[in-house]
Design an enzyme around this catalytic site. Structure first.
Site, PDB file in Angstrom:
ATOM      1  N   LYS A 279       0.631  -5.681  -5.514  1.00  0.00           N
ATOM      2  CA  LYS A 279       0.477  -5.601  -4.060  1.00  0.00           C
ATOM      3  C   LYS A 279      -0.229  -6.846  -3.525  1.00  0.00           C
ATOM      4  CE  LYS A 279       1.093  -0.676  -3.214  1.00  0.00           C
ATOM      5  NZ  LYS A 279       0.648   0.565  -2.575  1.00  0.00           N
TER       6      LYS A 279
ATOM      7  N   LYS B 203      10.605   0.006  -8.314  1.00  0.00           N
ATOM      8  CA  LYS B 203      10.424   1.439  -8.118  1.00  0.00           C
ATOM      9  C   LYS B 203      10.533   1.756  -6.637  1.00  0.00           C
ATOM     10  CE  LYS B 203       5.679   2.701  -7.057  1.00  0.00           C
ATOM     11  NZ  LYS B 203       5.785   3.704  -6.010  1.00  0.00           N
TER      12      LYS B 203
ATOM     13  N   LYS C 240       7.165   3.476  -0.636  1.00  0.00           N
ATOM     14  CA  LYS C 240       7.106   3.472   0.829  1.00  0.00           C
ATOM     15  C   LYS C 240       6.939   2.046   1.333  1.00  0.00           C
ATOM     16  CE  LYS C 240       4.392   7.547   0.629  1.00  0.00           C
ATOM     17  NZ  LYS C 240       3.117   7.063   0.082  1.00  0.00           N
TER      18      LYS C 240
HETATM   19  P1  ATP Z   1       3.024   2.972  -1.387  1.00  0.00           P
HETATM   20  O1  ATP Z   1       4.201   2.049  -1.510  1.00  0.00           O
HETATM   21  O2  ATP Z   1       2.398   2.973  -0.017  1.00  0.00           O
HETATM   22  O3  ATP Z   1       2.027   2.827  -2.514  1.00  0.00           O
HETATM   23  P2  ATP Z   1       4.312   5.116  -2.768  1.00  0.00           P
HETATM   24  O4  ATP Z   1       5.724   5.329  -2.445  1.00  0.00           O
HETATM   25  O5  ATP Z   1       3.975   4.409  -4.028  1.00  0.00           O
HETATM   26  O6  ATP Z   1       3.641   4.444  -1.498  1.00  0.00           O
HETATM   27  P3  ATP Z   1       2.063   6.905  -3.068  1.00  0.00           P
HETATM   28  O7  ATP Z   1       1.535   7.672  -1.907  1.00  0.00           O
HETATM   29  O8  ATP Z   1       1.338   5.690  -3.503  1.00  0.00           O
HETATM   30  O9  ATP Z   1       3.599   6.550  -2.752  1.00  0.00           O
HETATM   31  O10 ATP Z   1       2.213   7.894  -4.307  1.00  0.00           O
HETATM   32  C1  ATP Z   1       2.342   9.308  -4.173  1.00  0.00           C
HETATM   33  C2  ATP Z   1       2.781   9.897  -5.495  1.00  0.00           C
HETATM   34  O11 ATP Z   1       4.163   9.590  -5.728  1.00  0.00           O
HETATM   35  C3  ATP Z   1       2.034   9.339  -6.707  1.00  0.00           C
HETATM   36  O12 ATP Z   1       1.812  10.394  -7.618  1.00  0.00           O
HETATM   37  C4  ATP Z   1       2.977   8.327  -7.297  1.00  0.00           C
HETATM   38  O13 ATP Z   1       2.774   8.140  -8.691  1.00  0.00           O
HETATM   39  C5  ATP Z   1       4.313   8.991  -7.016  1.00  0.00           C
HETATM   40  N1  ATP Z   1       5.396   7.998  -6.913  1.00  0.00           N
HETATM   41  C6  ATP Z   1       5.480   6.993  -6.021  1.00  0.00           C
HETATM   42  N2  ATP Z   1       6.606   6.299  -6.185  1.00  0.00           N
HETATM   43  C7  ATP Z   1       7.265   6.881  -7.236  1.00  0.00           C
HETATM   44  C8  ATP Z   1       8.517   6.620  -7.887  1.00  0.00           C
HETATM   45  N3  ATP Z   1       9.296   5.634  -7.482  1.00  0.00           N
HETATM   46  N4  ATP Z   1       8.873   7.419  -8.920  1.00  0.00           N
HETATM   47  C9  ATP Z   1       8.084   8.436  -9.328  1.00  0.00           C
HETATM   48  N5  ATP Z   1       6.889   8.742  -8.745  1.00  0.00           N
HETATM   49  C10 ATP Z   1       6.489   7.972  -7.705  1.00  0.00           C
HETATM   50 MG    MG Z   2       1.948   3.877  -4.392  1.00  0.00          MG
END
Ligand code: ATP
Ligand code: MG
Length: 327
Positions: free
Chosen positions: A111, A194, A197
């Site tokens: 990040k 991956k 968001k």
């Molecule tokens: P950001 O990009 O803002 O970090 P994010 O999509 O990674 O958002 P988080 O809120 O950080 O989402 O994570 C919420 C949960 O979803 C965590 O348990 C994280 O491990 C899981 N998670 C996030 N992205 C994935 C993915 N691509 N596959 C499986 N699990 C995921």
């Molecule tokens: Mg995340």
């Protein structure tokens, strides 16, 4: 009954990666463990945002979680900033966290490399996360694979604090363990990274079928399948992994055969996936619409969740402060 804690950032809409990697596990575990599920808005303010967006996203996240099956009567669902003990414990944990461990975190490096100016908040994110979990003395944390390294850090923090203020025979904080799903790492449909968001490569849990198909249709598949007649290797294809998450086992087997023998083109395969995704996502979308019709019910549930969480959090902080001479 042992406890689970997990959180999700209101940094955008709940997507299929979150759902398959974490939230489906939350739903399953809420009946087995005393569960604390948190919308972690203090984590989401680390990158630039608009206050009105945050308000809206926090609410949308609560709607999505309940629609996905989190039952506020069984699990404690709440917003992090409503329980100030999270940041209070995070400060305390900052004082026992080795800086080198924070600098080594892959997510920080990733990040940080995408930002012009890096805040201390981004570096300290896993310290707040350790506080989120340990405030509830949670032993299990259902997360996606990307959070495993952060959880390892939570274990270090617990160990360090225990070494200073508890004993090895009677540690105060447990060392939390990750609980992973079979789909612990969902790739974005571009197949590059991956699904996240913050990467804009997501399929939202509540997206309308037309919008989902518009993303699914051009999604990257096995690069070896240039022509429809080229056989593929299912294991290297993101679409096959999504089949494993959404389609019944017999269909998954059929997909593997039809892909490796080139009996189906990728579009055929995606159409079948789309059908099974819709079967799972349509009721969730419907529930979300119902939840939005009675906003007061959701507000009440979140307020009750915060009150319950704070009761536990205050107990932990009282013990922490006594042991640290801060009482
Ligand atoms: P950001 O990009 O803002 O970090 P994010 O999509 O990674 O958002 P988080 O809120 O950080 O989402 O994570 C919420 C949960 O979803 C965590 O348990 C994280 O491990 C899981 N998670 C996030 N992205 C994935 C993915 N691509 N596959 C499986 N699990 C995921
Ligand atoms: Mg995340």
């Amino acid at each position: 009954m042992s406890r689970v804690f997990s959180g999700i950032q209101p940094s955008g809409e709940l997507h299929l990666g979150n759902y398959l990697g974490a939230i489906k596990n939350w739903v399953r575990l809420q009946g087995e463990y005393e569960s604390f599920f948190c919308i972690v808005d203090y984590h989401a303010i680390i990158t630039a945002y608009a206050p009105d967006d945050l308000r809206r996203r926090r609410r949308d996240m609560a709607v999505s979680l309940v629609a996905a099956g989190i039952d506020p009567a069984r699990a404690t669902l709440f917003v992090q900033s409503r329980v100030p003990e999270h940041t209070e414990l995070a400060w305390i944990f900052n004082t026992v966290t080795p800086l080198g461990e924070l600098e080594r975190q892959t997510q920080f490096k990733d990040k940080a490399s995408r930002q012009e100016s890096v805040s201390a908040g981004l570096l300290n994110y896993p310290v707040l996360q350790a506080a989120d979990i340990l405030l509830y003395l949670a032993e299990h944390v259902p997360v996606g694979e990307d959070q495993v390294q952060h959880l390892e850090l939570s274990r270090v923090v617990a160990r360090r604090w225990n070494a200073a203020f508890a004993t090895e025979e009677a540690p105060y904080f447990p060392e939390p363990k990750a609980l992973l799903t079979p789909t612990r790492r969902v790739m974005g449909l571009d197949g590059q990274a991956k699904m996240s968001k913050s990467m804009g490569n997501t399929v939202g849990l509540l997206e309308e079928p037309d919008a989902i198909w518009a993303k699914l249709r051009p999604a990257v598949t096995d690069p070896a399948r240039i022509r429809k007649t080229d056989p593929g290797t299912p294991e290297v294809c993101n679409i096959y992994h999504l089949h494993k998450a959404f389609s019944p086992p017999a269909v998954v087997d059929e997909v593997a055969v039809k892909c490796s023998t080139a009996a189906w083109g990728c579009i055929d395969c995606k159409k079948v996936l789309f059908e099974h995704m819709n079967a799972e996502l349509t009721p969730i979308r419907r529930r979300a619409a119902e939840i939005r019709e009675t906003p007061a019910l959701l507000d009440d549930a979140l307020a009750r969740g915060a009150a319950r969480a704070q009761e536990v959090a205050r107990g932990t902080m009282a013990e922490v402060k006594t042991r640290m001479g801060l009482d």
